[in-house]
Motif scaffolding. Structure first.
Motif, PDB file in Angstrom:
ATOM      1  N   LEU A  89      -9.354 -39.537 -34.246  1.00  0.00           N
ATOM      2  CA  LEU A  89      -9.526 -38.831 -35.513  1.00  0.00           C
ATOM      3  C   LEU A  89     -11.004 -38.880 -35.865  1.00  0.00           C
ATOM      4  O   LEU A  89     -11.593 -39.961 -35.918  1.00  0.00           O
ATOM      5  N   ASN A  90     -11.603 -37.710 -36.090  1.00  0.00           N
ATOM      6  CA  ASN A  90     -13.038 -37.629 -36.337  1.00  0.00           C
ATOM      7  C   ASN A  90     -13.296 -36.921 -37.657  1.00  0.00           C
ATOM      8  O   ASN A  90     -12.668 -35.898 -37.963  1.00  0.00           O
ATOM      9  N   ARG A  91     -14.227 -37.465 -38.411  1.00  0.00           N
ATOM     10  CA  ARG A  91     -14.633 -36.886 -39.696  1.00  0.00           C
ATOM     11  C   ARG A  91     -16.129 -36.656 -39.675  1.00  0.00           C
ATOM     12  O   ARG A  91     -16.915 -37.586 -39.487  1.00  0.00           O
ATOM     13  N   SER A 133     -15.095 -42.072 -36.908  1.00  0.00           N
ATOM     14  CA  SER A 133     -14.231 -41.867 -35.749  1.00  0.00           C
ATOM     15  C   SER A 133     -13.233 -43.004 -35.649  1.00  0.00           C
ATOM     16  O   SER A 133     -13.572 -44.169 -35.910  1.00  0.00           O
ATOM     17  N   THR A 169      -9.741 -29.025 -41.210  1.00  0.00           N
ATOM     18  CA  THR A 169     -10.761 -28.599 -42.178  1.00  0.00           C
ATOM     19  C   THR A 169     -12.077 -28.479 -41.407  1.00  0.00           C
ATOM     20  O   THR A 169     -12.135 -28.730 -40.216  1.00  0.00           O
ATOM     21  N   SER A 221      -8.805 -28.836 -35.765  1.00  0.00           N
ATOM     22  CA  SER A 221      -9.743 -28.996 -36.883  1.00  0.00           C
ATOM     23  C   SER A 221      -9.057 -28.428 -38.117  1.00  0.00           C
ATOM     24  O   SER A 221      -9.097 -27.222 -38.381  1.00  0.00           O
ATOM     25  N   ARG A 229     -14.429 -30.408 -41.653  1.00  0.00           N
ATOM     26  CA  ARG A 229     -14.970 -31.745 -41.433  1.00  0.00           C
ATOM     27  C   ARG A 229     -14.018 -32.664 -40.673  1.00  0.00           C
ATOM     28  O   ARG A 229     -14.450 -33.634 -40.084  1.00  0.00           O
ATOM     29  N   TRP A 230     -12.711 -32.361 -40.670  1.00  0.00           N
ATOM     30  CA  TRP A 230     -11.742 -33.247 -40.047  1.00  0.00           C
ATOM     31  C   TRP A 230     -11.268 -32.654 -38.729  1.00  0.00           C
ATOM     32  O   TRP A 230     -10.961 -31.457 -38.634  1.00  0.00           O
ATOM     33  N   ASN A 231     -11.168 -33.516 -37.715  1.00  0.00           N
ATOM     34  CA  ASN A 231     -10.700 -33.082 -36.405  1.00  0.00           C
ATOM     35  C   ASN A 231      -9.819 -34.165 -35.810  1.00  0.00           C
ATOM     36  O   ASN A 231     -10.176 -35.349 -35.796  1.00  0.00           O
TER      37      ASN A 231
END
Length: 828
Positions: free
Chosen positions: A781-783, A791, A756, A754, A758-760
């Protein structure tokens, strides 16, 4: 009617009671404020200033300023300013369970109508922001210039702009023209009207599909469905899949649940795969998934569970879903269990239906049913020996008896029989039998119980209703095997005695904390005797009518032992190592324990009845878990016998006599599992194991078993690494494979970062070190967009290459409001 007013002013700590004759108000009004209260008796008005509160029955109102007008039967409320001219103490209106916040409001206690400005209200997962609204006695709210969203921020990321709407609490919301706004910017997306059901009404409705731009079946529409709420305990959804090249599918998902009793889900699907011109063939596939779980509290003596995963064609590579979740599965297991425990009695009974499918072997194994009965350990001689004082008397009193019985009906057949519905052929493959056994065991201690001896006697009885007979086949000059429907009973018997003790060793080390190493050693030695009860059958059925030996039960449902006499000695040593260091954090013992070696064991046996190679291979097992994030398991097999340097085959003489040292390791396996994460992150993962409960969503079931695989935006990073390293001796050398040892190494890495809030980014990688190739990669990639989620899933290599881009709403109400792009269009 006489009405009492109780006035409480916290600034003056005074309470007044005013009695007025008025029939318009039928409840007692309680009101208070922090700043001041002004009672205008002539005008019949009450002014409340500063954190004002009014209660009348189920109605509760709080605001910065409240006016009670008894002449007009109205209550008015508005905000007030703080010293920085900010609006504070906005009016909050509660009527039962409904909570309303607005800028100004006016409520008539007689007509139960209300007028509100800049209203904010929450219904289920919806947040309403209304410019003007009127509340009617039937609890309906009519509004103008409103905003509808599931985002809980004051300035939402997105909302639907409503010209007008009517909200009926706990039933539905009906709107006029609505337009989608994102980040305060209007979009061309909208609807001329909308009817939004509330969750409590459980209204049926359409389930939005997924569009598949390109696949081997053409352009497709996936999971176009319809939802049917049958009752509070039952709901179902029907889906259809359509593809441009003629393939199609149907599926029905039925969810059921009864609180404190049971819950489950049944999914039945049908798929037809079509090939176009010139073949024009069709292949059908039926799938059944059923999971059922019974609550133990509903009946502690009965238990019923099911885990069914059945596919009719026994193939996993064909699926209308481009991202096939079962692509790498080669086996499917289905089980239905029913068990009964008898209170106050050491007896349990159970019945089971089992189905095993293997797509590689192309066979199916059906066991229907399996019946078992067990009697746990009882002590028949306990009451015969009263007040035992001598050790032999205690030994007799500790004699325990246990009994087990199992009967089953099993058919193992080729999967093609099911494809062509040849149920007669499946029935011809059924084999059945009964297996039961009795064990007598006791324990005795010597030398003040420092040495334990455990003798036991086991008897088994096996009944098979099928046997085999081997005959010579002159045409093939080989053996022909016939299966006979013939009753046969065989007996098994063995005697065992084991001797064990526990040795403790302590080693004091030099150091500031005075570390202490504790070595726990558990040596054991035993003897086992098995008599010859079921000799092998001999027949001239080999090549050129040579004499062969075989067991007539070798293909029966229960294989039979005691086919040869055996008398062997077993031995073993189990070790564990622990480090104790002084610690101020431990207030009980004053020491902190560190496990250096969880287990290190050496086992083997010596068979007195063998003609040669009486000593077995020596097995070594090691398990180390020095930290909660590291686990190492190693096992080896050591052969003390010599071997041929040309073929690698083991020979009958000891290696030390043949000049080959003490022997060689035949197999060595080391499995290392590593979970890298911060201490706080590991604590979050451990908490997830406790907090994640079963849910109708299958993802919850998966992550409850494997919480480390879930995606956590509040964990900066975590990596799970598994390494399997095997070294096996080559016992069958060939000209193509002439190496002395065979090496196999595999690395599996999965983790996420992660970078940030929000970003993973998460990934799963399978790497074969021996071939230096990646066998499979999954990247996601997930936001986290607060009320939306973005995603991206990508599988760049392997047989299931694909990608998925998904933008979806995180609210359960708008869960079908999503955009999914699967696999790129052909021009990309």
């Amino acid at each position: 009617m006489q009405v009492s007013f109780v006035v409480s002013a916290q600034s003056t700590n005074l309470k007044d009671t005013i009695s007025l004759n008025d029939s318009s108000i039928t409840d007692i009004i309680l009101y208070s404020s922090n700043d001041s209260i002004f009672n205008d008796i002539r005008e019949r008005k009450v002014h409340l200033y500063g954190n004002a509160k009014v209660e009348m029955g189920d109605i509760k109102l709080s605001a910065g300023y409240i006016l009670i007008d008894l002449n007009a039967n109205e209550i008015q409320a508005s905000y007030r300013y703080d010293k920085d001219s900010n609006k504070i103490e906005l009016p909050t209106f509660t009527d039962g369970q409904e909570l309303v916040t607005c800028l100004r409001m006016r409520y008539n206690t007689k007509t139960e109508k209300g007028y509100l400005e800049e209203l904010a209200i929450k219904q289920d997962e919806f947040y309403f922001h209304m410019g003007e609204a009127k509340r009617y006695p039937n609890d309906e709210i009519h509004l103008k210039n409103g905003r509808l969203t599931t985002c809980d921020l004051e300035e939402p990321h997105y909302h639907f702009r409503l010209s007008k709407a009517v909200m009926i609490p706990d039933k539905r919301i009906v709107t006029g023209p609505m337009n989608l706004w994102v980040k305060g910017i209007p979009t061309p997306l909208g609807l001329p009207f909308a009817i939004i059901p509330q969750q409590k009404e459980r209204t049926h409705g359409l389930l939005f599909p997924e569009f598949i731009p390109i696949s081997q079946y053409g352009f497709g529409v996936q999971n176009l469905g319809y939802y049917f709420p049958i009752s509070d305990r039952l709901q179902t959804s029907a889906y259809i899949n359509l593809y441009s090249r003629g393939s199609w599918g149907l599926r029905n998902d039925l969810d059921y649940s009864k609180r404190y009793a049971f819950s489950g889900k049944i999914s039945v699907g049908f798929q037809q795969f079509r090939q176009g011109f010139p073949f024009n063939t069709a292949q059908n596939k039926v799938s059944i998934i059923w999971s059922h779980r019974k609550e133990a509290k509903s009946n502690p003596y009965w238990s019923f569970s099911s885990n069914v995963n059945f596919i009719s064609d026994n193939k996993t590579k064909n699926n209308l879903d481009p991202i096939n979740p079962q692509y790498f599965n080669n086996s499917f297991n289905s089980d239905i269990n029913l068990n009964r425990a008898f209170p106050g009695k050491p007896v349990t009974m159970g019945m089971k239906i089992s189905l095993r499918q293997n797509s590689i072997a192309k066979n199916i194994s059906l066991t229907s049913p399996i019946f078992n009965a067990n009697v746990t350990r009882i002590f028949p001689f306990k009451n015969m020996v009263k007040n035992p004082s001598k050790e032999w008397q205690k030994t007799i009193a500790r004699i325990g008896l246990s009994y087990s019985m199992e009967s089953q009906n099993k058919s193992t057949f080729n999967d093609s029989l099911l494809t062509v519905f040849d149920f007669r052929g499946i029935g011809n493959e059924f084999m059945n039998g009964v297996n039961q056994g009795i064990v007598l065991q006791t324990t005795s201690g010597f030398f003040k119980n420092s040495v334990k001896i455990t003798p036991s006697i086991s008897y088994g009885n096996k009944i098979n209703f099928q046997q085999i007979q081997k005959n010579y086949n002159s045409l093939s000059n080989g053996t022909e095997i016939d299966t006979l429907a013939k009753f046969g009973m065989a007996h098994e018997f063995s005697m065992n005695v084991n001797l064990t003790t526990v040795l403790y060793s302590y080693y004091r080390l030099i150091g500031k904390n005075k570390p202490l190493i504790r070595h726990l050693m558990t040596p054991s030695i035993g003897y086992r005797f098995v008599p010859l009860l079921n000799p092998l059958t001999t027949a001239n059925a080999g090549a050129n009518q040579s004499l062969i030996s075989y067991s007539k039960y070798e293909r029966s449902i229960y294989n039979v032992g005691n086919s040869s006499k055996s008398s062997f000695l077993t031995f073993g040593i189990n070790n564990s190592l622990e480090l104790k260091v002084k610690s101020d954090k431990d207030t009980v013992t004053g020491y902190r324990k560190i496990r250096l070696i969880d287990q290190f064991s050496i086992t083997g046996n010596y068979d007195f009845n063998k003609d040669s190679m009486k000593l077995s291979n020596i097995q070594l097992n090691l398990r180390i878990s020095p930290f909660s994030w590291l686990n190492i398991v190693a096992n080896s097999g050591f052969s003390p016998y010599s071997w041929s340097t040309l073929s690698g085959k083991t020979q009958g003489t000891y290696a030390i006599k043949a000049g080959q040292s003490l022997g060689r390791f035949l197999s060595n396996n080391v499995t290392t599992t590593l979970t890298l994460a911060s201490k706080k992150s590991r604590e979050i993962i451990e908490e997830t194991k406790e907090t994640v409960k079963t849910n109708w969503n299958s993802d919850y079931n998966q992550f409850s078993l494997h919480p480390e695989q879930a995606i956590y935006f509040n964990i900066p990073w975590k990596i799970n690494l598994s390494h399997v390293y095997s070294i096996n001796a080559n016992t069958s050398k060939t000209t193509l494979q002439n190496d002395n040892f065979l090496f196999v190494q595999t690395i599996v890495i999965n983790g996420d970062i992660s970078f940030t809030k929000r970003w993973n980014l998460s990934s799963n990688i399978n790497f074969d070190i021996q071939t230096k190739q990646l066998t499979n990669i999954n990247i996601s990639l997930n936001r986290n967009l607060h009320c939306w989620a973005l995603s991206f899933y990508w599988t760049p290599i392997g047989g299931n290459k694909s990608f998925l881009l998904s933008i979806r709403n995180t609210s359960s109400i708008f869960k079908d409001a999503k955009i999914e792009v699967r696999k790129p269009p052909s021009f990309l």
